[in-house]
Enzyme design. Structure first.
Site, PDB file in Angstrom:
ATOM      1  N   MET A  95       5.849   2.547  -0.417  1.00 50.29           N
ATOM      2  CA  MET A  95       7.178   3.142  -0.237  1.00 50.29           C
ATOM      3  C   MET A  95       7.045   4.569   0.316  1.00 50.29           C
ATOM      4  SD  MET A  95       9.631   1.594  -3.141  1.00 50.29           S
ATOM      5  CE  MET A  95       9.155   2.688  -4.486  1.00 50.29           C
ATOM      6  N   GLY A  96       5.880   4.894   0.878  1.00 47.49           N
ATOM      7  CA  GLY A  96       5.702   6.229   1.445  1.00 47.49           C
ATOM      8  C   GLY A  96       5.449   7.275   0.378  1.00 47.49           C
ATOM      9  N   HIS A 147      -0.131   9.353  -1.376  1.00 48.57           N
ATOM     10  CA  HIS A 147      -1.095  10.183  -2.104  1.00 48.57           C
ATOM     11  C   HIS A 147      -2.443   9.472  -2.080  1.00 48.57           C
ATOM     12  CE1 HIS A 147      -0.492   7.243  -5.236  1.00 48.57           C
ATOM     13  NE2 HIS A 147       0.787   7.578  -5.366  1.00 48.57           N
ATOM     14  N   ALA A 148      -3.408  10.057  -2.776  1.00 43.09           N
ATOM     15  CA  ALA A 148      -4.769   9.518  -2.709  1.00 43.09           C
ATOM     16  C   ALA A 148      -4.879   8.096  -3.254  1.00 43.09           C
ATOM     17  CB  ALA A 148      -5.736  10.450  -3.449  1.00 43.09           C
ATOM     18  N   HIS A 184      -2.604   5.652  -2.677  1.00 39.70           N
ATOM     19  CA  HIS A 184      -2.300   4.811  -1.514  1.00 39.70           C
ATOM     20  C   HIS A 184      -3.481   4.814  -0.535  1.00 39.70           C
ATOM     21  CE1 HIS A 184       1.900   6.302  -2.626  1.00 39.70           C
ATOM     22  NE2 HIS A 184       2.018   4.997  -2.730  1.00 39.70           N
ATOM     23  N   GLN A 238      14.955  -2.825  -5.141  1.00 40.89           N
ATOM     24  CA  GLN A 238      14.140  -2.773  -6.360  1.00 40.89           C
ATOM     25  C   GLN A 238      14.491  -1.578  -7.245  1.00 40.89           C
ATOM     26  OE1 GLN A 238      10.401  -2.445  -3.956  1.00 40.89           O
ATOM     27  NE2 GLN A 238       9.736  -1.117  -5.604  1.00 40.89           N
ATOM     28  N   GLU A 253      -3.631  -1.592  -9.134  1.00 47.99           N
ATOM     29  CA  GLU A 253      -3.563  -1.998 -10.551  1.00 47.99           C
ATOM     30  C   GLU A 253      -2.671  -1.054 -11.341  1.00 47.99           C
ATOM     31  OE1 GLU A 253      -7.561  -2.222 -12.019  1.00 47.99           O
ATOM     32  OE2 GLU A 253      -7.933  -4.143 -11.004  1.00 47.99           O
ATOM     33  N   SER A 260       3.825   8.783  -6.768  1.00 52.76           N
ATOM     34  CA  SER A 260       4.775   9.571  -5.970  1.00 52.76           C
ATOM     35  C   SER A 260       5.761  10.282  -6.880  1.00 52.76           C
ATOM     36  CB  SER A 260       5.531   8.664  -4.996  1.00 52.76           C
ATOM     37  OG  SER A 260       4.617   7.926  -4.219  1.00 52.76           O
ATOM     38  N   ARG A 261       6.004   9.730  -8.069  1.00 50.02           N
ATOM     39  CA  ARG A 261       6.993  10.327  -8.976  1.00 50.02           C
ATOM     40  C   ARG A 261       6.435  11.523  -9.743  1.00 50.02           C
ATOM     41  NH1 ARG A 261       8.803   4.564  -9.352  1.00 50.02           N
ATOM     42  NH2 ARG A 261      10.926   4.553  -8.536  1.00 50.02           N
TER      43      ARG A 261
HETATM   44  P1  AMP Z   1       4.397   2.616  -4.122  1.00 48.11           P
HETATM   45  O1  AMP Z   1       4.474   3.399  -2.851  1.00 48.11           O
HETATM   46  O2  AMP Z   1       4.542   3.434  -5.346  1.00 48.11           O
HETATM   47  O3  AMP Z   1       5.256   1.390  -4.090  1.00 48.11           O
HETATM   48  O4  AMP Z   1       2.899   2.089  -4.190  1.00 48.11           O
HETATM   49  C1  AMP Z   1       2.339   1.360  -3.121  1.00 48.11           C
HETATM   50  C2  AMP Z   1       1.058   0.729  -3.585  1.00 48.11           C
HETATM   51  O5  AMP Z   1       0.147   1.747  -3.997  1.00 48.11           O
HETATM   52  C3  AMP Z   1       1.258  -0.206  -4.772  1.00 48.11           C
HETATM   53  O6  AMP Z   1       0.428  -1.343  -4.615  1.00 48.11           O
HETATM   54  C4  AMP Z   1       0.815   0.654  -5.929  1.00 48.11           C
HETATM   55  O7  AMP Z   1       0.353  -0.084  -7.025  1.00 48.11           O
HETATM   56  C5  AMP Z   1      -0.307   1.442  -5.295  1.00 48.11           C
HETATM   57  N1  AMP Z   1      -0.578   2.669  -6.049  1.00 48.11           N
HETATM   58  C6  AMP Z   1       0.327   3.588  -6.462  1.00 48.11           C
HETATM   59  N2  AMP Z   1      -0.273   4.539  -7.185  1.00 48.11           N
HETATM   60  C7  AMP Z   1      -1.594   4.217  -7.230  1.00 48.11           C
HETATM   61  C8  AMP Z   1      -2.751   4.811  -7.838  1.00 48.11           C
HETATM   62  N3  AMP Z   1      -2.670   5.940  -8.543  1.00 48.11           N
HETATM   63  N4  AMP Z   1      -3.935   4.195  -7.683  1.00 48.11           N
HETATM   64  C9  AMP Z   1      -4.031   3.041  -6.981  1.00 48.11           C
HETATM   65  N5  AMP Z   1      -2.987   2.432  -6.382  1.00 48.11           N
HETATM   66  C10 AMP Z   1      -1.779   3.018  -6.508  1.00 48.11           C
END
Ligand code: AMP
Length: 282
Positions: free
Chosen positions: A35-36, A39-40, A42, A66, A153, A191-192
């Site tokens: 979702m953009g 961070h590290a 992603h 969602q 995970e 991201s939060r």
């Molecule tokens: P999001 O942008 O939050 O929807 O996350 C995109 C993808 O990155 C999802 O598969 C998340 O599970 C993964 N992700 C988010 N935070 C982490 C993290 N700290 N470590 C590993 N993967 C992450």
């Protein structure tokens, strides 16, 4: 490190032409949905994608379906230019950045519901969330047609829900999980996290600390109720409002009283206005 800007696609036909050409050339395509606000965590998914495939596509789409009505859809961080730069440095080949109207044109009427796995943990606190996730991820998989798609995970229930949907719907893609990337103090990257005040940020690593203690206590097969109650009390004393803290079967996500096979300890808690989730293997 490669640092070209990835090719950006907002048009589905153009994306499909590129991916089809790669596949025709025998190149393995890996999708990293996001979702953009990258961070590290992603970027670890992108790095893993580059290890296992020849072509990496990252999608950036803040999926409205969602988010609940009182959640943070409108204030969710969006910074496409920075994200594209990060993806370029990480070596992604393409960024799929559909508009909301491309994903959900007028008249869109289909939702994917995964039963069972969505009934516990985040499910009751976020009605409709996993249906929104399963629907958008199914669409992304059909749009990009990757050989492999990677998920963190960090969002363990989401990973299991997607594995279930892909298996049930016979989607021809391999879903793989990638371990959680953490700050040095244990806080899972999210991201939060940028919503946290300095005081909240200092308290936030307690979440990982409590998960670590419960995982250690549960490992030998002892009853988990005591460590969970102690962990919940510690989190509340530190200022968290806990939604759930549970040890669950890693496959079914059903709560367990004692650990006998692969298990996970999972938590969701508010710190001020920010909802944090995390989990660890037991
Ligand atoms: P999001 O942008 O939050 O929807 O996350 C995109 C993808 O990155 C999802 O598969 C998340 O599970 C993964 N992700 C988010 N935070 C982490 C993290 N700290 N470590 C590993 N993967 C992450």
């Amino acid at each position: 490190m490669p640092d070209s800007i990835p090719q950006r696609f907002s048009d589905l036909a153009a994306l499909r032409r590129s991916v089809a050409a790669w596949r025709q050339a025998g190149e393995r395509v890996v999708l990293v949905p996001t979702m953009g606000a990258l961070h590290a965590g992603h970027l670890a998914l992108v790095a893993e994608a580059r290890r296992i495939g020849r072509r990496t596509v990252a999608s950036i789409f803040v999926n409205p379906t969602q988010f609940g009505p009182n959640e943070d859809f409108s204030r969710y961080p969006r910074d496409l230019e920075t994200d594209l730069g990060l993806l370029g440095r990480a070596g992604a080949d393409a960024a799929w950045t559909p508009a909301v109207g491309t994903m959900y044109p007028p008249g869109f009427a289909t939702r994917i519901e995964v039963a069972g796995l969505t009934e516990g943990l985040c499910g009751p606190f976020r009605p409709g969330h996993f249906s929104g996730v399963a629907t958008v991820v199914t669409k992304l998989l059909n749009q990009v047609r990757p050989d492999v798609a990677l998920f963190g995970e960090k969002d363990f229930q989401q990973l299991r829900v997607i594995q279930q949907a892909v298996s049930d719907l016979d989607l021809d893609v391999e879903i793989r999980g990638v371990p959680t990337v953490r700050e040095p103090d244990g806080l899972a990257l999210s991201s939060r996290n940028r919503y946290l005040s300095a005081t909240e940020r200092a308290v936030a690593p307690n979440l990982h600390g409590v998960l670590t203690e419960i995982a250690a206590a549960a490992r030998g097969g002892a009853a988990v109720a005591g460590p969970i109650n102690a962990g919940q009390a510690a989190l509340e004393a530190a200022g968290f409002q806990v939604q759930y803290l549970a040890v669950c079967d890693a496959r079914t996500l059903a709560p367990v009283e004692r650990v006998a096979g692969p298990a996970r300890v999972l938590v969701a808690a508010f710190l001020g206005r920010t909802r944090l989730i995390d989990n660890l293997a037991v």
